[in-house]
Design an enzyme around this catalytic site. Structure first.
Site, PDB file in Angstrom:
ATOM      1  N   LYS A 110       0.815  -1.214   0.000  1.00  0.00           N
ATOM      2  CA  LYS A 110       0.000   0.000   0.000  1.00  0.00           C
ATOM      3  C   LYS A 110       0.853   1.271   0.000  1.00  0.00           C
ATOM      4  CE  LYS A 110      -3.973  -2.312   0.493  1.00  0.00           C
ATOM      5  NZ  LYS A 110      -3.569  -3.734   0.608  1.00  0.00           N
TER       6      LYS A 110
HETATM    7  C1  LIG Z   1      -4.291  -4.864   0.235  1.00  0.00           C
HETATM    8  C2  LIG Z   1      -3.479  -6.114   0.181  1.00  0.00           C
HETATM    9  C3  LIG Z   1      -3.722  -7.099  -0.781  1.00  0.00           C
HETATM   10  C4  LIG Z   1      -4.862  -6.992  -1.762  1.00  0.00           C
HETATM   11  O1  LIG Z   1      -4.652  -5.962  -2.680  1.00  0.00           O
HETATM   12  P1  LIG Z   1      -5.909  -5.365  -3.513  1.00  0.00           P
HETATM   13  O2  LIG Z   1      -5.355  -4.218  -4.246  1.00  0.00           O
HETATM   14  O3  LIG Z   1      -6.918  -4.964  -2.471  1.00  0.00           O
HETATM   15  O4  LIG Z   1      -6.404  -6.448  -4.372  1.00  0.00           O
HETATM   16  C5  LIG Z   1      -2.874  -8.201  -0.803  1.00  0.00           C
HETATM   17  N1  LIG Z   1      -1.871  -8.347   0.079  1.00  0.00           N
HETATM   18  C6  LIG Z   1      -1.618  -7.420   1.015  1.00  0.00           C
HETATM   19  C7  LIG Z   1      -0.513  -7.649   1.975  1.00  0.00           C
HETATM   20  C8  LIG Z   1      -2.397  -6.277   1.105  1.00  0.00           C
HETATM   21  O5  LIG Z   1      -2.139  -5.352   2.045  1.00  0.00           O
END
Ligand SMILES: *Cc1c(COP(=O)(O)O)cnc(C)c1O
Length: 497
Positions: A110
């Site tokens: 993120k």
């Molecule tokens: C948010 C997240 C995901 C999923 O990603 P999306 O963009 O919501 O599909 C997968 N792994 C981790 C560690 C995340 O924080």
């Protein structure tokens, strides 16, 4: 460049302005009106000059901002990452690489977008002369919350408040949020799961009286979830960068297609990969990996999206999601940018909890995507195997991707060069990773981290170690009905600070 709503093409605005709005006024999601083309030669040159250059190039395609300013912005955004390459590409074996997206301050992918988004918002606030400050409200399945708090911490003219499911995040994820420092940030638990928190939040966003009240306090509501186009566009860059690095290393031939495996929840990460493909990046299959919340697997295989099912708590909590918001953006491309059709499906989803797409659309999907899911037991096995075979410690989300990639290879025999996106540092989920490796049960997250370090010889990140010493500052818990009051209480606190 302009963006338009998935539900009404007459709703248009510059991409930079849409970053402030979050969701489109008709409830649709903003999408680029067209996809600019990536120039392969330029990409290879940029990649050789470092990740911020690639990020700036991609952003310049969408935002009307001076390119040298964007290079500076991206350089600042990724300066705090603990890997010089920002997004290291590591080789498992011939034809299989892993792209590490978790070297930012909060140890999950993120950060790739949430270190950029506040900087874009800051520019947008100036350019569009918004008098009110931004109040960013976010629901998180675990990692977005901390990344938003960290990204917006002490940013002038923005405050951020995060809702997380009371019983739905890992202990380290919870500690990362409740110990967050900064005068403009707050977090609060919501009783229920992620979908409860997200639904409660959507209600606040569409509540006219609440919006008016917030405006009287000098704020406008904005979102840092991946419904914000400012989250998706920066993510295109790491797919481009990974491709260029692969070419440079000889892992793929120039122009050869590459598959990406993406552990998926809200469909934001994988959608950015699809956007890169629309821009001309030679992408083969995008492999959409889910845990036992496998609503997307069923959708890709049967052409029917149906949320009327049990919600499962898994060891990959950031993917415990039933309503994958960004799928709407893919539907939009799939049906030839036909807003009326998107509106119809979304209305059906809202009122009946399901919709179905025609056979021709399913064909389009299966050309570009493959989807599968795995259980917690399969996730654990993937962690064990990757450590045994490659000496590499996977976090449970990345392990879902590896498990599904195994199924894909067995099912298709496809030998296309493949990159698995690694989305979190394993120490965020130390007790589960430790148990998966067969090194015993340890419920205490810090004790588990110590034992994981002994078992694997990998270092515990500083951002994990410091959590032990930090006081818990944000300890509120509310019901879904109490979310508005929680925001009010937070704003009174910000006013005092
Ligand atoms: C948010 C997240 C995901 C999923 O990603 P999306 O963009 O919501 O599909 C997968 N792994 C981790 C560690 C995340 O924080």
């Amino acid at each position: 460049m302009n963006v338009s709503s998935t539900r009404d093409e007459s709703i248009q605005m510059p991409a930079l302005k849409a970053v402030l709005e979050g969701i489109a006024p008709d409830g649709g999601l903003f999408v680029p009106v067209r996809f600019p083309a990536i120039d392969a030669r330029t990409l290879l040159e940029d990649a050789a000059a470092g990740y911020p250059r690639v990020a700036a190039r991609v952003l310049a395609d969408f935002f009307d901002i001076d390119r040298s300013a964007l290079v500076q912005l991206a350089t600042d955004a990724y300066a705090g990452f603990d890997a010089p390459e920002v997004v290291p590409l590591k080789k498992f074996r011939d034809g299989l690489h892993v792209l590490e997206l978790f070297h930012g301050p909060t140890l999950a992918f993120k950060d790739m977008a949430l270190q950029i988004l506040p900087r874009l918002m800051d520019l947008a606030l100036g350019q569009y002369e918004r008098k009110e400050d931004a109040l960013i409200l976010t629901a998180t399945s675990g990692d977005t919350g901390k990344a938003a708090l960290e990204g917006f911490r002490d940013v002038a003219r923005a405050s951020v408040f995060v809702f997380y499911p009371d019983d739905g995040v890992a202990e380290m994820q919870r500690l990362q949020m409740v110990t967050q420092r900064g005068g403009n940030v707050g977090a609060c638990a919501v009783r229920g799961n992620f979908d409860d928190a997200q639904t409660g939040l959507k209600r606040l966003f569409t509540d006219a009286a609440f919006n008016a009240e917030i405006e009287r306090d000098g704020y406008f509501l904005s979102a840092a979830n991946s419904i914000n186009i400012g989250r998706l566009l920066p993510q295109i860059a790491y797919y481009c960068h990974a491709y260029a690095r692969l070419i440079a290393e000889g892992g793929a031939a120039y122009g050869e297609k590459v598959n990406f495996v993406v552990p998926t929840g809200n469909f934001g990460n994988i959608l950015s990969a699809h956007y890169a493909r629309e821009m001309g990046l030679p992408v083969g299959k995008l492999i959409c990996a889910s845990n036992s919340n496998n609503v997307l697997t069923d959708f890709f295989r049967q052409g029917r999206y149906d949320v009327r099912r049990e919600f499962h708590k898994t060891i990959s909590p950031s993917m415990d999601i039933l309503v994958s918001s960004n799928l709407e953006r893919l539907l939009y491309e799939m049906c030839g940018r036909d807003c009326a059709t998107v509106r119809e499906w979304m209305a059906a989803l809202g009122s009946n909890g399901h919709y179905e797409i025609p056979a021709s659309a399913r064909e389009w999907l299966s050309e570009g995507f493959y989807a599968d899911c795995c259980s917690d037991a399969e996730t654990e096995e993937a962690i064990r195997r990757a450590f045994g075979e490659y000496g590499y410690v996977l976090d449970p989300h990345t392990a879902v991707a590896m498990a599904v990639y195994g199924k894909y290879c067995r099912g298709t025999g496809d030998a296309t060069p493949t990159v698995v996106t690694a989305t979190a540092n394993p120490y965020k989920f130390a007790p589960d990773v430790l148990r998966a490796l067969g090194r015993g049960d340890e419920a205490n997250a810090f004790a588990a981290a110590e034992r994981l370090k002994e078992a694997t010889g990998t270092p515990i990140p500083g951002a994990i170690l410091e959590l032990r010493r930090l006081p818990e500052l944000h300890t509120g818990v509310v019901d879904k009905d109490g979310m508005a009051d929680a925001v009010r209480a937070f704003l009174r606190g910000v006013g005092r600070a």
